[in-house]
Design a protein around this motif. Sequence first.
Motif, short mmCIF file in Angstrom:
data_model
loop_
_atom_site.label_atom_id
_atom_site.label_comp_id
_atom_site.label_asym_id
_atom_site.label_seq_id
_atom_site.Cartn_x
_atom_site.Cartn_y
_atom_site.Cartn_z
N UNK A 101 7.02 -14.61 3.50
CA UNK A 101 6.91 -13.15 3.69
C UNK A 101 6.68 -12.75 5.13
N UNK A 102 5.57 -13.18 5.72
CA UNK A 102 5.21 -12.69 7.05
C UNK A 102 4.49 -11.35 6.91
N UNK A 103 3.87 -10.88 8.01
CA UNK A 103 3.01 -9.69 7.92
C UNK A 103 3.72 -8.43 7.42
N UNK A 104 4.94 -8.16 7.90
CA UNK A 104 5.59 -6.89 7.55
C UNK A 104 5.93 -6.85 6.06
N UNK A 129 -0.44 -10.46 15.91
CA UNK A 129 -0.81 -9.51 16.97
C UNK A 129 0.29 -8.46 17.13
N UNK A 130 1.53 -8.93 17.14
CA UNK A 130 2.67 -8.03 17.36
C UNK A 130 2.85 -7.07 16.18
N UNK A 131 2.75 -7.58 14.95
CA UNK A 131 2.92 -6.71 13.78
C UNK A 131 1.81 -5.67 13.69
N UNK A 132 0.61 -6.09 14.02
CA UNK A 132 -0.50 -5.14 14.00
C UNK A 132 -0.27 -4.06 15.06
N UNK A 133 0.23 -4.47 16.23
CA UNK A 133 0.51 -3.51 17.30
C UNK A 133 1.58 -2.50 16.86
N UNK A 139 5.13 2.30 14.13
CA UNK A 139 6.53 1.87 14.08
C UNK A 139 6.89 1.12 12.80
N UNK A 140 5.90 0.49 12.17
CA UNK A 140 6.18 -0.11 10.85
C UNK A 140 5.12 0.34 9.84
N UNK A 141 5.52 0.35 8.58
CA UNK A 141 4.69 0.82 7.47
C UNK A 141 3.92 -0.32 6.83
N UNK A 142 3.40 -0.04 5.67
CA UNK A 142 2.74 -1.07 4.87
C UNK A 142 1.24 -1.02 4.97
N UNK A 143 0.59 -1.82 4.11
CA UNK A 143 -0.88 -1.85 4.07
C UNK A 143 -1.43 -2.18 5.46
#
Length: 426
Positions: A101-104, A129-133, A139-143
């Motif tokens: 899956x990965x963070x996104x 770090x990048x997904x949280x940023x 820029x990206x959705x999700x929990x």
Amino acid sequence: MKNRLITLSLYLFIAGFSTLPAAAQQLLLTNGTLLDPSDRSSIKQHLLLDHTGILARLDSIPPDFTGQQLDISGKFVIPGLIDMHTHVFGNRAPNSQSETMGPAAAAQVVLQAGVTGFVDLFGNEERLFEHRRLQRSGLIDGADIYTSLSCLTAPGGHCSQFGKTRTIANAQEAKQHIGELAAKHADVIKLVSTIGGRLPSLTPELLKTAAEEAEKHGIRTIVHIHTLADIDSAIAAGVDAITHLPDDGVISADLAQRLAANKLVVIPTLACDTDEYEFMFSNVLQSALAQKVAAERILQGYQKAASEMTPQQKEQAKQRTEKYYQSIKNLVAADVVLLTGTDAGNYGTLQGFSVHREMEKFVAAGLGNWQALASVTSAARQFLAKPTGLQPGAQASLVILHSSPIADIRNSQQIFAVVHQGKLIN
Ligand SMILES: [Zn+2]
């Protein structure tokens, strides 16, 4: 009465701006019962919110309301759930190709289970770090992604077998790594103690140095423990939380009292330790929610594994389960604050779904339904130093349930809809 005045003044404040375009993005949930674990209140009121948070609790529907309105008569609203210990790798099962899956992707999947925030306690540091940023920039959705970014362990210690991590061999290295993680705004610091285990462990002295260093930066510490000796080490170090239950014995009533006296929070990951067996030999995976968050091949993998398990292995699994439950019972009796963490990414867990299993198991061990609900909502947000509850000012992340989890904790799985930061997710 005071509450009413606050509600009214807030409404007037909001109504004053109702001609602004922002009002169109407001969401009004009408006629639902609001269950707030932070004060154990159960009140039928309308709830007004937008992306910035909960705006007001209203006794009547404003006649000029132009935003989105959803009638939730007969339904129950609880705050969004937080998974305090996960890894965004995806789901895995014996005899099955693992999901990646990965963070996104994980942040999308867990929303389906009502999990509106999670703490990733180790994965690929740069990626997290990048997904949280990206997420915090909108820029990206999700929990909501919170993370320790890395896992601080002894050279060759636990975590290092799964990939690149930060290791600390002396006080200087502890200071350096924690300083760097603080500069990257790690939400928590994860430390590893595995005294007496197969792999090298942080010594009690280094654990203490690391805990003190994290405290200087104002970051809370969570220690992965493996044995009873690790719990002693964590108490002596003055850390904020431990995660997992000891493998070499039961947390005694005395030890539970010491944890409570030292205000240590426990994230037991009980479902991770006990559900692999139940995934094979009960109807747990037939739940609609389990089927929503995991691929068919994952669910089938457990069925196949069941047919391969020997009577001896089954007996061992039962004994392990009893040991873990006894630890939880003693923690509950001592009023230790428990938080739900799934350790998803491991066998015996499903992303998002397993927080519901964790709550169910806490209740089976004697925790009250309100407290179980707090362990996955208000107590978790309190640990993360975020506003809790369903009052104006709290985050507008909610789960709308068909039935009350206070009547039966398993009703937390009966999800009608999820709201994440003011946005309705079907
Ligand atoms: Zn873990």
